[in-house]
Scaffold this motif. Structure first.
Motif, PDB file in Angstrom:
ATOM      1  N   ASP A 448      40.637  42.119  37.534  1.00  0.00           N
ATOM      2  CA  ASP A 448      41.125  41.397  38.821  1.00  0.00           C
ATOM      3  C   ASP A 448      39.716  41.789  40.025  1.00  0.00           C
ATOM      4  O   ASP A 448      40.102  42.756  40.108  1.00  0.00           O
ATOM      5  CB  ASP A 448      42.231  42.039  39.414  1.00  0.00           C
ATOM      6  N   LEU A 449      39.030  40.682  39.770  1.00  0.00           N
ATOM      7  CA  LEU A 449      37.843  41.475  40.054  1.00  0.00           C
ATOM      8  C   LEU A 449      38.124  40.993  41.794  1.00  0.00           C
ATOM      9  O   LEU A 449      38.663  40.215  41.967  1.00  0.00           O
ATOM     10  CB  LEU A 449      36.861  40.558  39.851  1.00  0.00           C
ATOM     11  N   ALA A 450      36.921  41.833  42.914  1.00  0.00           N
ATOM     12  CA  ALA A 450      37.007  41.924  44.179  1.00  0.00           C
ATOM     13  C   ALA A 450      36.510  39.797  44.653  1.00  0.00           C
ATOM     14  O   ALA A 450      35.446  39.472  44.248  1.00  0.00           O
ATOM     15  CB  ALA A 450      35.798  42.657  45.050  1.00  0.00           C
ATOM     16  N   TYR A 451      37.550  40.056  45.750  1.00  0.00           N
ATOM     17  CA  TYR A 451      37.136  38.882  46.620  1.00  0.00           C
ATOM     18  C   TYR A 451      37.035  38.615  47.935  1.00  0.00           C
ATOM     19  O   TYR A 451      38.084  39.131  48.472  1.00  0.00           O
ATOM     20  CB  TYR A 451      37.583  37.451  45.945  1.00  0.00           C
ATOM     21  N   ALA A 452      35.969  38.416  49.326  1.00  0.00           N
ATOM     22  CA  ALA A 452      35.944  38.412  50.182  1.00  0.00           C
ATOM     23  C   ALA A 452      34.125  37.120  50.161  1.00  0.00           C
ATOM     24  O   ALA A 452      33.817  37.589  49.373  1.00  0.00           O
ATOM     25  CB  ALA A 452      35.780  39.090  50.987  1.00  0.00           C
TER      26      ALA A 452
END
Lengths: 475, 475
Positions: A448-452
């Motif tokens: 679950d890696l970061a997304y923005a």
């Protein structure tokens, strides 16, 4: 009263150990012998000093001698340890003034570091030819590159500096063309630094790709970047000779000759282990001092850490020698704790490394090159993808190349690299963590890696690469 | 012939599933019903569109309807699924034209997403008051913020847009003062966006800190950043009422009233689950549709994914509801594979999130707030450190705050956050990876993370925090 903790070498490993020991064992003495005048310098910062990004050499010193004193550490500069008697538990010390004495130790840490190798290219006695593995060399290169009337002596604002050498280099006419021998990270950083100083820079690399441990995808991107910034990159071109008697005049390679007035040789280092010759201390990979998971040598009460010592590789579980800054600091600190009575693991190494090449950020970890993976007993499967660093619609999204290497049978991640201009380097820490946790590529794909949008697309470049490699492993 | 794979909802989860299924099971049909006109829009990009960083609304569309068609997916927009009969294996569909029919399914994916909640603040029928959870709202806000004679209709260059609503908002006088209700990430992003459009922005947060799931250290840094950029932050100040009949005139809070001519309510979303009412489908955390590790509901052949569905939390191992973009894409894709015959885990979620607040980059993962950790059965110990993002001597080194949370007994890392202006956000992926691999804090401290002066000090800020927290755990 137990004999003191004696440390040989006052750089990252040695002073980390002494400082940690001092805090943990306030009742025991610690003595640090340093043969030279310099302590605790930031080797990795030297190219940026030469480039001029960093104003004063003193900025590169982590600790001054008086700060070390203030910590309650008995620091003795100009004291060379010339022998170890493990049975007697003593070291023989020679001072710069020629005195000699025996120093008993309760525990001993050998943190003697490494030294630049030059292969057949001897830089000694040739003006304008340098290696780059100490502060005096950095100060001399910086002075040599400047026009004599433009050099500011305050650049080398540390009392330990070899002022005579600086002054002599400052007085020489400024060079216009530089040859850098060696396309590893020091070579790449120096290419950027000297380009920044206005020189016409030629970078020579023996093999077909720059930065071999980073893999081809990184090497090719960096080669393109350097070329776009005006550096002439010669791959597959070992330099055979430095030409010039008193001052460098040319480099010879491939039957050709290139006139240069500066040469920097950065083809690697070797560990300083001579101190333990004849003591029965075992050497291991790279000729470095063999150590165990606590940094212990095979001699009783004798430890080794930093660029002179081996470590355990996180992927192979085998001995490795990878002289890097964090390894030195971390193992030194752990040994300080262990000697103080709190056994502390020095930690595995994953070979994590990052380097900047102008606007490209490069990172690598584990086993990237196929040969290295095969030699370690793996059946490597590798994929390289190009993915965006941000959402495609967000300004600044940049192509990021990720290479992942896995073992075919176990699907375990065994290595990876990354290159790109937008926050690429620190992303390699994700791979370093995954490697040390023995994740498989399918597990990596499910992280679950970061997304923005400003920082990553929905699928982080590492996840994109993991998807593709999972497909190959299952295909 | 097996009945088709029927997907309800044509956004991230639904189209990821349909696309993956299409590739993996070319011989079976897949039908996607979407009640509206929009498909596959980048919700997370809307604040940046409103800010003006992104020129056209079409930039936010990942896939056009024709591209979906080209993939061989039977996409039916304007088709609302109004009922599910799990025993018959059919869904009831109503078209925008008022037709109604039954559609048999072999497998069904409910990917109905979520909708904005507003608490007591009803924005309906009040000009200048908005929620932000669909593209029509984004287009309307963008048009409303512009001066009537300066608005470029090409901004909303997607045929699906509610043109009448856009035109009506564009015709109104431009607002000067905005109230943003809710200090979560949408609120923070909108504060930046509207400041960028020249408005005087007030941000209202019910609790004492912005971005509560990111922890206090992040909230405080972001509050300072917003204030320095001219945003007035009201913490501990729930907005009680939107004042104004036809057009927003003020917001009421704490017995005060602030005159505004724009209000954006961003206090959260809730899952759209009504479709499964009465079917016997279980709901779970947050009222979302309960799913297992393959995205299956308790109804045979019925899956759920995206903002309407629960997931398994990597730290607690328990059910959680955290509507985020990667989760939707990843679970949709996994379900597409599973339905095609290749059972694929949807993956745990770690609650990894990143947000930009002007120059501050913020990240969080796992259990950061003490309450959440205690509720999950942990005995949380937390430390926050401030460390440099680069070597101290390298230009651009910036203070980076890292908070780590561990369980006292097991020393396991259970959460963390990070904030700073220099590459801070992507560093949270290191923590996400460590969390999912169940690393302890001492193991985290021994990770071989990257060091090079332009990118990190010798001890990465995460390692510094791990050292301090290890000390607390052992102390």
């Amino acid at each position: 009263m137990t004999d003191p903790f004696v440390v040989v070498g006052a750089d990252a490993a040695g002073l980390s150990a002494a400082s940690k020991f001092r805090r943990e064992a306030p009742d025991r003495d610690v003595v640090v012998f340093e043969k030279g005048r310099w302590i605790s310098f930031a080797y990795c910062g030297m190219p940026y000093f030469i480039e001029g990004r960093i104003e004063h050499m003193s900025n590169l010193l982590s600790l001054s001698p008086s700060e070390v004193d203030d910590r309650g550490i008995d620091l003795r500069r100009g004291h060379e340890v010339v022998g170890v008697d493990p049975e007697a538990g003593t070291v023989a010390v020679e001072t710069a003034e020629g005195d000699r004495f025996e120093q008993p130790y309760g525990d001993l840490l050998v943190a003697t570091g490494g030294r630049a190798v030059t292969g057949p290219l001897d830089v000694r006695g040739v003006d304008g030819a340098f290696t780059l593995h100490d502060m005096d060399a950095a100060a001399a290169i910086d002075a040599y590159v400047a026009e004599p009337d433009a050099y500011d002596p305050a650049r080398a604002d540390v009392s330990a500096v070899d002022r005579e050498r600086v002054d002599r280099n400052a007085a020489m006419p400024a060079p216009e063309t530089a040859a850098i021998v060696g396309g590893g990270y020091v070579g790449v950083e120096m290419a950027e630094a000297l380009t920044g100083r206005g020189l016409d820079v030629h970078l020579f690399q023996r093999s077909e790709h720059l930065l071999p441990p980073f893999g081809e995808a990184v090497g090719e991107r960096v080669e393109t970047e350097l070329a776009e910034r005006g550096v002439t990159v010669h791959t597959g071109s070992p330099v055979e000779e430095l030409v010039g008697d008193d001052r460098i005049e040319a480099v010879a390679f491939d039957g050709e000759s290139l006139a240069v007035d500066l040469a920097v040789v950065g083809v690697g280092i070797e560990p300083n282990t001579e101190l333990l010759s004849g003591t029965g201390a075992e050497l291991g990979e790279g000729g470095a001092i063999r150590t165990d998971e606590y940094g212990r040598t095979n001699l009783p009460d004798v430890y080794a850490a930093g660029d002179c010592a081996t470590a355990i590789h996180a992927v192979t579980g085998e001995e490795a020698w990878m002289p890097l800054g964090l390894t030195a600091n971390r193992s030194g600190r752990a040994i300080g704790s262990t000697v103080a009575g709190d056994p502390t693991l020095v930690g595995d190494i994953a070979g994590t490394a990052v380097v900047k090449a102008f606007d490209q950020e490069c990172g690598r970890v584990g086993l990237v090159e196929e040969d290295a993976a095969v030699e370690a007993g793996f059946d490597p499967v590798s994929e390289t993808v190009t993915a965006g660093s941000r959402s495609g619609y967000y300004p600044g999204a940049a192509e990021t190349d990720v290479t992942l290497v896995a073992d075919r049978d176990t699907k375990r991640l065994i290595g990876g690299s990354i290159v790109g201009p937008d926050r690429a380097a620190v992303r390699v820490n994700t791979l370093a963590t995954a490697l040390e946790a023995d994740l498989t590529v399918p597990e990596l794909e499910r992280l679950d890696l970061a997304y923005a949008p400003p920082f990553s697309p929905v699928w982080d470049p590492i996840l994109v690469a993991a998807k593709v490699l999972t497909g190959s492993l299952e295909g």
